[in-house]
Design an enzyme around this catalytic site. Structure first.
Site, PDB file in Angstrom:
ATOM      1  CB  SER A  56      -0.890   0.017   1.255  1.00 52.13           C
ATOM      2  OG  SER A  56      -1.535   1.268   1.415  1.00 52.13           O
TER       3      SER A  56
ATOM      4  CE1 TYR B 291      -4.017  -2.130   5.097  1.00 52.23           C
ATOM      5  CE2 TYR B 291      -3.152   0.065   4.644  1.00 52.23           C
ATOM      6  CZ  TYR B 291      -3.692  -1.129   4.199  1.00 52.23           C
ATOM      7  OH  TYR B 291      -3.894  -1.336   2.852  1.00 52.23           O
TER       8      TYR B 291
END
Length: 259
Positions: A148, A165
């Site tokens: 990401s 995350y």
């Protein structure tokens, strides 16, 4: 070899974790459209079977839908064994299963942090390890880890309070590079995709809170679409990327370039 042949996946078999929805479903569709047999696995059996059935009907490729918790070694082993038995080879692995948790860092529950790391990092490791056993024996393979843009650096807390995350995706990027070095001699290419912001169930909270902030910093001025990852994933899954390994392909509308 003709350039179009470089992108042909006919006869190849691809496993896509977290393929029952969102970005995983998009990637699975792209690989199926290029001719690959598709194995869709995630925690929800029904979702996997639905996507697998739809892809088979639309593209004519062979498909399989299986439930799999990527943090459970026994379930990972069961998927790999089933794929090898039914298809004979594992040519492509897409590690897309993921989890997130939003909370200010000082308030982040340790259990939530650990869950996110377990799914995003340990799950990627387990799937890569078991699929890698087959690929090393074959002498070839493609592994695509879904990272990401959040793993490329710090995220502004005005739109993204997800320290677990972000940390996990940074770990996935380093894992990708290390595995590429370890398995290059076995003709296994290991790369990562780093998507920007795509409207999915997982990203809904972030986009609801900071969508305008994100778009203001995205040169192309839009979120990712239902097809924007297909080409990038196909490139990394196909012969077109045979001399590319240990790389991170960012697909974010230019947001990382403007930071």
């Amino acid at each position: 070899m003709h350039v179009m042949e470089l992108f042909d996946l006919s006869g190849k078999t691809a496993i896509v974790t977290g393929g029952g929805r969102g970005l995983g479903e998009q990637i699975a569709a792209g690989l199926a459209e290029a001719g690959a047999n598709i194995v869709v696995c995630s925690r929800k059996q029904d979702a996997c079977e639905t996507v697998a059935s739809s892809l088979k009907e639309k593209t004519g490729v062979k498909t399989l839908g299986m439930a799999c918790d990527v943090t459970d070694p026994s379930q990972v082993e069961a998927v790999i064994a089933a794929v090898k038995e039914q298809f004979g080879t594992i040519d492509i692995l897409v590690n897309n299963s993921g989890a997130t948790w939003g909370a200010p860092t000082l308030e982040m529950p340790v259990e939530a942090f650990q869950k996110v790391m377990n799914v995003n990092v340990t799950g990627t490791f387990l799937m890569s390890q078991k699929a890698g056993e087959v690929m090393v024996e074959q002498g070839y393979g493609k592994i695509i880890n879904i990272a990401s843009v959040a793993g490329l650096g710090g995220a502004d807390p005005r739109f993204m309070e997800t320290v677990g995350y972000n940390a996990s995706k940074g770990a996935v990027i380093t894992f990708t590079k290390d595995l590429a070095v370890k398995w290059g001699s076995s003709n296994i290419q290991v790369n990562a995709l780093a998507p920007g912001f795509f409207p999915t169930k997982m990203s809904k909270g972030v986009l609801d809170q900071g969508g305008e902030f994100i778009l203001d910093r995205t040169p192309l001025g839009r979120f990712g679409s239902e097809s924007d990852l297909k080409g990038a994933a196909l490139f990394l899954a196909s012969k077109a990327s045979d001399y590319v390994t240990g790389d991170v392909l960012v697909v974010d509308g230019g947001m990382h370039a403007s930071c």
